[in-house]
Write a protein that holds these residues in place. Sequence first.
Motif, PDB file in Angstrom:
ATOM      1  N   GLY A   1     -15.799  22.634 -82.740  1.00 51.85           N
ATOM      2  CA  GLY A   1     -15.063  21.877 -81.737  1.00 51.85           C
ATOM      3  C   GLY A   1     -16.007  21.390 -80.658  1.00 51.85           C
ATOM      4  O   GLY A   1     -17.227  21.583 -80.718  1.00 51.85           O
ATOM      5  N   ASP A   2     -15.434  20.757 -79.641  1.00 51.13           N
ATOM      6  CA  ASP A   2     -16.236  20.203 -78.560  1.00 51.13           C
ATOM      7  C   ASP A   2     -16.679  21.319 -77.605  1.00 51.13           C
ATOM      8  O   ASP A   2     -15.911  22.240 -77.295  1.00 51.13           O
ATOM      9  N   VAL A   3     -17.912  21.208 -77.147  1.00 53.16           N
ATOM     10  CA  VAL A   3     -18.461  22.129 -76.153  1.00 53.16           C
ATOM     11  C   VAL A   3     -18.901  21.290 -74.961  1.00 53.16           C
ATOM     12  O   VAL A   3     -19.735  20.387 -75.118  1.00 53.16           O
ATOM     13  N   PRO A   4     -18.340  21.518 -73.775  1.00 54.64           N
ATOM     14  CA  PRO A   4     -18.685  20.672 -72.621  1.00 54.64           C
ATOM     15  C   PRO A   4     -20.136  20.849 -72.205  1.00 54.64           C
ATOM     16  O   PRO A   4     -20.746  21.898 -72.430  1.00 54.64           O
ATOM     17  N   THR A   5     -20.682  19.808 -71.593  1.00 55.40           N
ATOM     18  CA  THR A   5     -22.032  19.877 -71.034  1.00 55.40           C
ATOM     19  C   THR A   5     -21.942  20.138 -69.540  1.00 55.40           C
ATOM     20  O   THR A   5     -20.868  20.097 -68.951  1.00 55.40           O
ATOM     21  N   GLY A   6     -23.087  20.382 -68.925  1.00 57.35           N
ATOM     22  CA  GLY A   6     -23.121  20.629 -67.492  1.00 57.35           C
ATOM     23  C   GLY A   6     -22.591  22.004 -67.157  1.00 57.35           C
ATOM     24  O   GLY A   6     -22.565  22.912 -67.989  1.00 57.35           O
ATOM     25  N   GLY A   7     -22.158  22.169 -65.921  1.00 58.15           N
ATOM     26  CA  GLY A   7     -21.694  23.460 -65.452  1.00 58.15           C
ATOM     27  C   GLY A   7     -22.734  24.128 -64.567  1.00 58.15           C
ATOM     28  O   GLY A   7     -23.843  23.651 -64.379  1.00 58.15           O
ATOM     29  N   THR A   8     -22.338  25.263 -64.016  1.00 60.61           N
ATOM     30  CA  THR A   8     -23.209  26.017 -63.116  1.00 60.61           C
ATOM     31  C   THR A   8     -23.998  27.040 -63.907  1.00 60.61           C
ATOM     32  O   THR A   8     -23.427  27.895 -64.592  1.00 60.61           O
ATOM     33  N   LEU A   9     -25.312  26.967 -63.819  1.00 62.67           N
ATOM     34  CA  LEU A   9     -26.179  27.914 -64.521  1.00 62.67           C
ATOM     35  C   LEU A   9     -26.020  29.289 -63.900  1.00 62.67           C
ATOM     36  O   LEU A   9     -26.167  29.465 -62.692  1.00 62.67           O
ATOM     37  N   ILE A  10     -25.721  30.293 -64.727  1.00 62.45           N
ATOM     38  CA  ILE A  10     -25.554  31.648 -64.208  1.00 62.45           C
ATOM     39  C   ILE A  10     -26.529  32.633 -64.808  1.00 62.45           C
ATOM     40  O   ILE A  10     -26.744  33.713 -64.260  1.00 62.45           O
ATOM     41  N   ALA A  11     -27.140  32.306 -65.920  1.00 62.81           N
ATOM     42  CA  ALA A  11     -28.111  33.224 -66.525  1.00 62.81           C
ATOM     43  C   ALA A  11     -28.957  32.461 -67.513  1.00 62.81           C
ATOM     44  O   ALA A  11     -28.505  31.517 -68.155  1.00 62.81           O
ATOM     45  N   GLY A  12     -30.208  32.901 -67.652  1.00 59.85           N
ATOM     46  CA  GLY A  12     -31.112  32.313 -68.625  1.00 59.85           C
ATOM     47  C   GLY A  12     -31.772  31.068 -68.070  1.00 59.85           C
ATOM     48  O   GLY A  12     -31.450  30.561 -66.995  1.00 59.85           O
ATOM     49  N   ALA A  13     -32.706  30.580 -68.801  1.00 61.85           N
ATOM     50  CA  ALA A  13     -33.399  29.348 -68.436  1.00 61.85           C
ATOM     51  C   ALA A  13     -33.781  28.629 -69.700  1.00 61.85           C
ATOM     52  O   ALA A  13     -34.384  29.201 -70.592  1.00 61.85           O
TER      53      ALA A  13
ATOM     54  N   GLN B   1     -31.235  32.758 -73.974  1.00 59.60           N
ATOM     55  CA  GLN B   1     -29.890  32.203 -74.057  1.00 59.60           C
ATOM     56  C   GLN B   1     -29.496  31.691 -72.675  1.00 59.60           C
ATOM     57  O   GLN B   1     -29.697  32.374 -71.672  1.00 59.60           O
ATOM     58  N   VAL B   2     -28.932  30.492 -72.635  1.00 63.85           N
ATOM     59  CA  VAL B   2     -28.600  29.848 -71.363  1.00 63.85           C
ATOM     60  C   VAL B   2     -27.084  29.848 -71.185  1.00 63.85           C
ATOM     61  O   VAL B   2     -26.352  29.333 -72.027  1.00 63.85           O
ATOM     62  N   PHE B   3     -26.621  30.435 -70.074  1.00 65.38           N
ATOM     63  CA  PHE B   3     -25.192  30.573 -69.797  1.00 65.38           C
ATOM     64  C   PHE B   3     -24.821  29.707 -68.596  1.00 65.38           C
ATOM     65  O   PHE B   3     -25.507  29.732 -67.564  1.00 65.38           O
ATOM     66  N   ARG B   4     -23.709  28.960 -68.754  1.00 62.70           N
ATOM     67  CA  ARG B   4     -23.198  28.131 -67.666  1.00 62.70           C
ATOM     68  C   ARG B   4     -21.694  28.324 -67.545  1.00 62.70           C
ATOM     69  O   ARG B   4     -20.996  28.557 -68.538  1.00 62.70           O
ATOM     70  N   ARG B   5     -21.206  28.198 -66.313  1.00 67.05           N
ATOM     71  CA  ARG B   5     -19.779  28.257 -66.028  1.00 67.05           C
ATOM     72  C   ARG B   5     -19.208  26.848 -66.002  1.00 67.05           C
ATOM     73  O   ARG B   5     -19.732  25.961 -65.343  1.00 67.05           O
ATOM     74  N   ASN B   6     -18.110  26.648 -66.711  1.00 67.07           N
ATOM     75  CA  ASN B   6     -17.315  25.429 -66.654  1.00 67.07           C
ATOM     76  C   ASN B   6     -15.863  25.837 -66.426  1.00 67.07           C
ATOM     77  O   ASN B   6     -15.053  25.861 -67.350  1.00 67.07           O
TER      78      ASN B   6
END
Length: 669
Positions: free
Chosen positions: A257-269, A214-219
């Motif tokens: 709903g809409d889910v933004p793309t991009g962001g800072t990767l914080i966990a997973g690959a 699972q890939v987690f990113r901060r937005n």
Amino acid sequence: MTLSVPAHTQPSGLPESKMDRGTAQLAVEGSAVPGGTVMVALDFEPVEGWHGYWSNPGDAGQGIRLDWQLPQGWSAGEPQFPVPHTLLISGLMNHVFEGEHAVLVPIDVPEDAVAGRSYPIAVRGEWLTCSDTLCVPQWGTLRGEVRVSEQPQTSDPRFAGWRASIPPELDSPATFELTEKALRLAIPIPASMSLDTPHVFIENTGLVAYAEPQVFRRNGDLLTVDIPRKGDANPEEMTGILALGGDNGVRFEAERGDVPTGGTLIAGAEAPAGTPPIWTLLLGALAGGLILNIMPCVFPILSLKAISLARAGESEAQARREGIAYTAGVVLACVALGAVMLALRAAGEQVGWAFQLQNPAVVVVLLFLAVAITANFAGLFELPSISITRSGEPASAFATGLLAAFAATPCTGPFMAAALGAALLLPPAPALLLFAALGLGLALPFLLIGFIPRLRAMLPRPGAWMERFRRIMAIPMGLTALALVWLVARLGGQGFALMAMVVIIGLVLAFAVTGRLQRAGKMAWPAFALVLAPFALFGAFALPSAYAERATEAAQSILDPRPFSEAALADARASGQPVFLWFTADWCVTCKVNESVAIERETTKAAFEEAGVIAMVGDWTRPDPEITTFLNAQGAAGVPLYLWYEPGEAPEQLPQVLTPQMLEDRARR
């Protein structure tokens, strides 16, 4: 008194209850008021080494089944679970509870319940309790009693801890979208909230691949999660638990709903769904090592190997010793580089394959080494007993192997990317095995020639031509040294490169004096140290002071690309235009060849302008944590990497070797 559900009929021959792998009890928090709610708990305590399951058990197991037997007008609400844990067994991901755990269930009491009276309640439960090797069904009817009073009272102190273990529900709904390959979630989580080891447990079944990363990113105040899909479920709503680390978590409800793309990767690959088995990765690493023997970045090293191979026909025993020694040097260098990279990543550093060429000090050392080998090939001096090109001793072949691997591995071959990308996700032992397979592939031709006489017989016989050939091979090694001078300037600035050239002048002068003394039959190496000492002392002080942290701008391109960042990529994709993103480095010869062949072309520029393609480049010449993180997220351990984004679609990863028409065809299709 009548019950809302008749008693569960027990099949003939089975006991009323079976709880031989633990215990289960029904507990009531306290008294209830008419028209109110009372909380009850199903308290499970499996024996040590066994576990129970969450409502969605994952790839295997079974969630608890409850059949309530309540007074007329009473009703049971949805069970509330603590945060489950993941348990991976033989590639199957299970959502489990280990040790004692309580499932809370609210019971609604009707208005006509009589104060001062006690009402019996019961629930028929069926659940599964498992160890790592065995699963045993459990069942039983659990009974309790609810006292109705004018004022609610709490009588069981255990409920305070049980309530605390239930994850709170988020006030704001999450959103989700389903793509062909993934479930994408946007969960409103404050940016200040700490996330230790996040994991999302989806309650809906038949939707995601539980064991995939699972890939987690901060937005900002949104946490986005990408989970590979599995199954054809297409819900309009979903629920789940976001585990924050340990036993902490939050419950959420999500709507489309809409889910933004991009962001800072914080966990997973991010990695392609269904990671290949280890044997496939090993073959890929082996093939990548073989390909390195013909990659442009390895050509200077081929000169070293050619001379050694030409000499290998002198003795069968000697040829085998050299083959083994060379292979040992190559494999040791690859494993050592891999181990250092994995150790740095475990310590929190964002590094990737070929990280050593992002360090100016390492490149300066390689430059001095290339100058020394060029001088040796040109006959300026002779090395002592570990001569790389002349002595024929195993130490010579071992040193050649070390050098070959160190200089060759930065060019990731087309079959090597998947294996090295997977190495970033694997445990240390299999990851290092992949690096060893890479080294074995690089050394395999030399090893085969050392052990197969017929192959050695195909090589030219030793003779005077070898000395001439050695001197000719000084030319590509000299060109390699010039390329390293350019790279030193790119990494540290022109002043830094100038100081390095002063040291090189001293190095060449010392080699010339040494060679003259050697030819006269005199002691040479003390003179070498004496001549080089003042230049080395000068370099020790001048090089650090001349180094410029950001000495040069990114190389110019006729495509006028935007510099890469996660935010810039998100903006480019939001424009609705195609996006071509490539990652390069000044020390990657493969990257530069691809750029001259396919990218930096007027026809490519015209095709991009016609189709409105946005070009974007990530320069990885120097360490860049954001680029390293993004490369890892794409399952790539190094450069080159080429990505093509069609509007609204997942990125297409292009081959690592580009053809002249490939980008034009993508733009015009």
